[in-house]
Design a protein around this motif. Structure first.
Motif, mmCIF file in Angstrom:
data_model
loop_
_atom_site.group_PDB
_atom_site.id
_atom_site.type_symbol
_atom_site.label_atom_id
_atom_site.label_comp_id
_atom_site.label_asym_id
_atom_site.label_seq_id
_atom_site.Cartn_x
_atom_site.Cartn_y
_atom_site.Cartn_z
ATOM 1 N N ALA A 140 0.897 -1.265 0.044
ATOM 2 C CA ALA A 140 -0.037 0.092 0.017
ATOM 3 C C ALA A 140 0.777 1.344 -0.023
ATOM 4 C CB ALA A 140 -0.983 0.010 1.231
ATOM 5 N N LYS A 141 2.179 1.204 0.378
ATOM 6 C CA LYS A 141 3.182 2.274 0.488
ATOM 7 C C LYS A 141 2.462 3.310 1.303
ATOM 8 C CE LYS A 141 5.340 1.209 -3.869
ATOM 9 N NZ LYS A 141 6.345 0.568 -3.165
ATOM 10 N N LEU A 142 1.657 3.066 2.322
ATOM 11 C CA LEU A 142 1.106 3.994 3.373
ATOM 12 C C LEU A 142 2.071 4.741 3.888
ATOM 13 C CD1 LEU A 142 -1.617 5.049 4.685
ATOM 14 C CD2 LEU A 142 -1.071 3.266 6.503
ATOM 15 N N ILE A 143 3.211 3.930 4.577
ATOM 16 C CA ILE A 143 4.416 4.708 5.172
ATOM 17 C C ILE A 143 5.564 3.909 4.621
ATOM 18 C CG2 ILE A 143 2.903 5.084 7.520
ATOM 19 C CD1 ILE A 143 4.313 2.305 8.443
ATOM 20 N N THR A 144 6.828 4.689 5.028
ATOM 21 C CA THR A 144 7.907 3.916 4.653
ATOM 22 C C THR A 144 8.530 3.079 5.804
ATOM 23 O OG1 THR A 144 9.502 5.585 5.618
ATOM 24 C CG2 THR A 144 8.502 6.157 3.298
ATOM 25 N N GLU A 145 9.657 2.463 5.432
ATOM 26 C CA GLU A 145 10.298 1.536 6.399
ATOM 27 C C GLU A 145 11.059 2.169 7.471
ATOM 28 O OE1 GLU A 145 12.836 -2.809 6.100
ATOM 29 O OE2 GLU A 145 12.238 -1.750 4.267
ATOM 30 N N ASP A 146 11.455 3.365 7.111
ATOM 31 C CA ASP A 146 12.183 4.376 8.372
ATOM 32 C C ASP A 146 11.027 4.894 9.192
ATOM 33 O OD1 ASP A 146 14.575 4.116 7.183
ATOM 34 O OD2 ASP A 146 14.231 5.445 5.493
ATOM 35 N N PHE A 147 10.972 4.332 10.453
ATOM 36 C CA PHE A 147 9.936 4.799 11.351
ATOM 37 C C PHE A 147 9.807 6.334 11.611
ATOM 38 C CE2 PHE A 147 8.735 5.701 15.772
ATOM 39 C CZ PHE A 147 7.473 5.163 15.585
ATOM 40 N N ASP A 148 8.656 6.857 11.461
ATOM 41 C CA ASP A 148 8.555 7.997 11.352
ATOM 42 C C ASP A 148 7.480 8.503 12.413
ATOM 43 O OD1 ASP A 148 7.904 10.920 11.075
ATOM 44 O OD2 ASP A 148 7.584 10.889 8.954
#
Length: 456
Positions: free
Chosen positions: A147-155
């Protein structure tokens, strides 16, 4: 990522499995999202805008032990070490004050029960850590890669991690985050802030401590429901097989018996062979008991108890959706909530999808918010990875307007919550409640169990 779905009664066409570890019980088999109905013809493109994920903690040591049954040995050297691929530092922050988390009265409650092998009651085990790590990996596949809702870098501006103030849920949240973002990424920014609430503010499970009405119902179920006609024959059967009398042991009930047996099974520990023919009955009666605790014992009180136990949490869910709709600065894309079986049971009851099955370890319940090219919004609820048709909705994909209308009767704000909680409304609805309490001896042990939600 955009999803093409068929609108009227369709299911999203993305494949997703519910998390299982190899040692997980059989009732948590992976469930795949199926393609939409072939009979539908109108297509719309939807974009995932937000996901709120509630999950039960992973496998834990038992909280209850069956009298007269040899205790299982929970070897701390095997079951309580930190799994390296889940290890990074957390900074536990009070959700309201922004300061350090307060002491957990529930962890104090569990610490009183020492188990054979060096563990104490209610602790997340290595089995439970791995279950939650696998759940995190499934969420990574779904929300980061697909879904690419967020990235793998925790934000932290996009993701909020929140747990109840109980050690096993805090550790479960750590393991889910490790599976989702990877410990190497998380260690770069550690300690990672995650949030807990003080007991007086907690909505992530039915809060018995701050609601007299819920406490009354909790006590009635724990101490009296086994005397009622629907339960009594099964209680007598268990008492005969296990050689115990419920009345001789404070708080002994279907839930406690199930708890001991399931924790043994999850960790490969000895289960008495005479319990196996009774397994399905124990599961069903314990599940019914939990539902009665958090959704009411009778139809007349169903809405009241459900609203008080889970309404504050549903209100929180809807507020998170509204914040995103209004483009608030602190609105999140993803919420990770580490919770309990009591949370999941209450939510399933409120949503009208209770299946009379105890929520297994590390099971997840999700609320996904979608938007189409016309800026119309939709909600999809998934349980064990399967889209569910919830109360008040025409299909598994529900317009936000319809979903909001369906949830409105259960939503409740603090002022009204406390007003109802401090009333005698349950006694007015259920005359048996007051009668049950006559002549009871309120020992400290009885009082403590009455103030602890069933199953916890």
């Amino acid at each position: 990522m955009k999803w093409t779905i068929l609108a009227s009664s369709g299911v999203l066409g993305a494949a997703i499995c519910s998390c299982t570890a190899k040692t997980l019980l059989a009732d948590n088999d992976p469930t795949i999202r199926e393609d939409v109905s072939q009979n539908q013809s109108t297509e719309h493109t939807l974009t995932l805008k937000q996901a709120q994920v509630f999950f039960r903690h992973g496998a834990r040591t038992t909280i209850h032990t069956i009298p007269k049954l040899d205790e299982a040995v929970y070897d701390a050297n095997i079951l309580r070490h930190l799994i390296p691929h889940t290890a990074f530092d957390l900074d536990m922050v009070d959700l309201v004050t922004g300061g350090p988390k307060k002491k957990s009265h529930l962890d104090d409650h569990y610490a009183k029960k020492k188990l054979s092998g060096g563990c104490v009651a209610g602790q997340l085990t290595t089995v439970g850590q791995q279950q939650c790590f696998l759940l995190g990996q499934k969420l990574k596949e779904e929300y980061i890669y697909k879904a690419k809702l967020i990235t793998e870098d925790f934000d932290p501006s996009r993701v909020l991690g929140r747990s109840t103030n109980v050690q096993r849920t805090i550790e479960s949240l750590r393991c889910v985050m490790a599976g989702m973002f990877g410990v190497q990424n998380l260690r770069k920014i550690a300690p990672v802030k995650v949030y807990v609430a003080d007991s007086k503010d907690e909505v992530l499970f039915p809060n018995i401590q701050r609601c007299h009405v819920l406490k009354q119902n909790n006590h009635s179920v724990l101490f009296h429901i086994a005397d009622k006609p629907e339960y009594l024959p099964y209680r007598h059967e268990l008492e005969k097989v296990f050689g115990v009398n419920f009345k001789d042991h404070v708080g002994l009930n279907f839930v406690g018996i199930r708890d001991d047996l399931v924790a043994r099974k999850a960790h490969g520990l000895p289960v008495p062979p005479y319990a196996l023919p009774l397994w399905d009955m124990i599961e069903l009666m314990a599940s019914k008991m939990m539902y009665a605790t958090f959704c009411g014992q009778h139809k007349a009180e169903r809405h009241l108890i459900t609203r008080l136990s889970t309404g504050p949490l549903m209100t929180y869910v809807m507020d998170n959706i509204r914040d995103l709709e209004e483009n608030k600065r602190d609105a999140k894309k993803l919420f990770l909530f580490a919770t309990h079986d009591s949370t999941i049971v209450g939510m399933l009851g409120l949503l009208g999808i209770w299946d009379e099955q105890w929520p297994p370890y590390s099971v997840d319940l999700r609320f996904e918010l979608y938007e189409n090219e016309k800026n119309e919004k939709f909600i999809q609820v998934l349980y064990k990875g399967k889209p569910m048709k919830v109360r008040g909705c025409d299909s598994t994909l529900c317009s936000l307007k319809q979903f909001r209308q369906a949830m409105k009767p259960f939503m409740i704000r603090e002022k009204e919550f406390h007003s109802i909680c401090n009333s005698d409304i349950l006694e007015q609805i259920d005359k048996e409640i007051k009668e049950e309490e006559k002549g009871e001896i309120q020992t400290e042990e009885v009082r403590e169990q009455s103030e602890t939600p069933a199953g916890m």
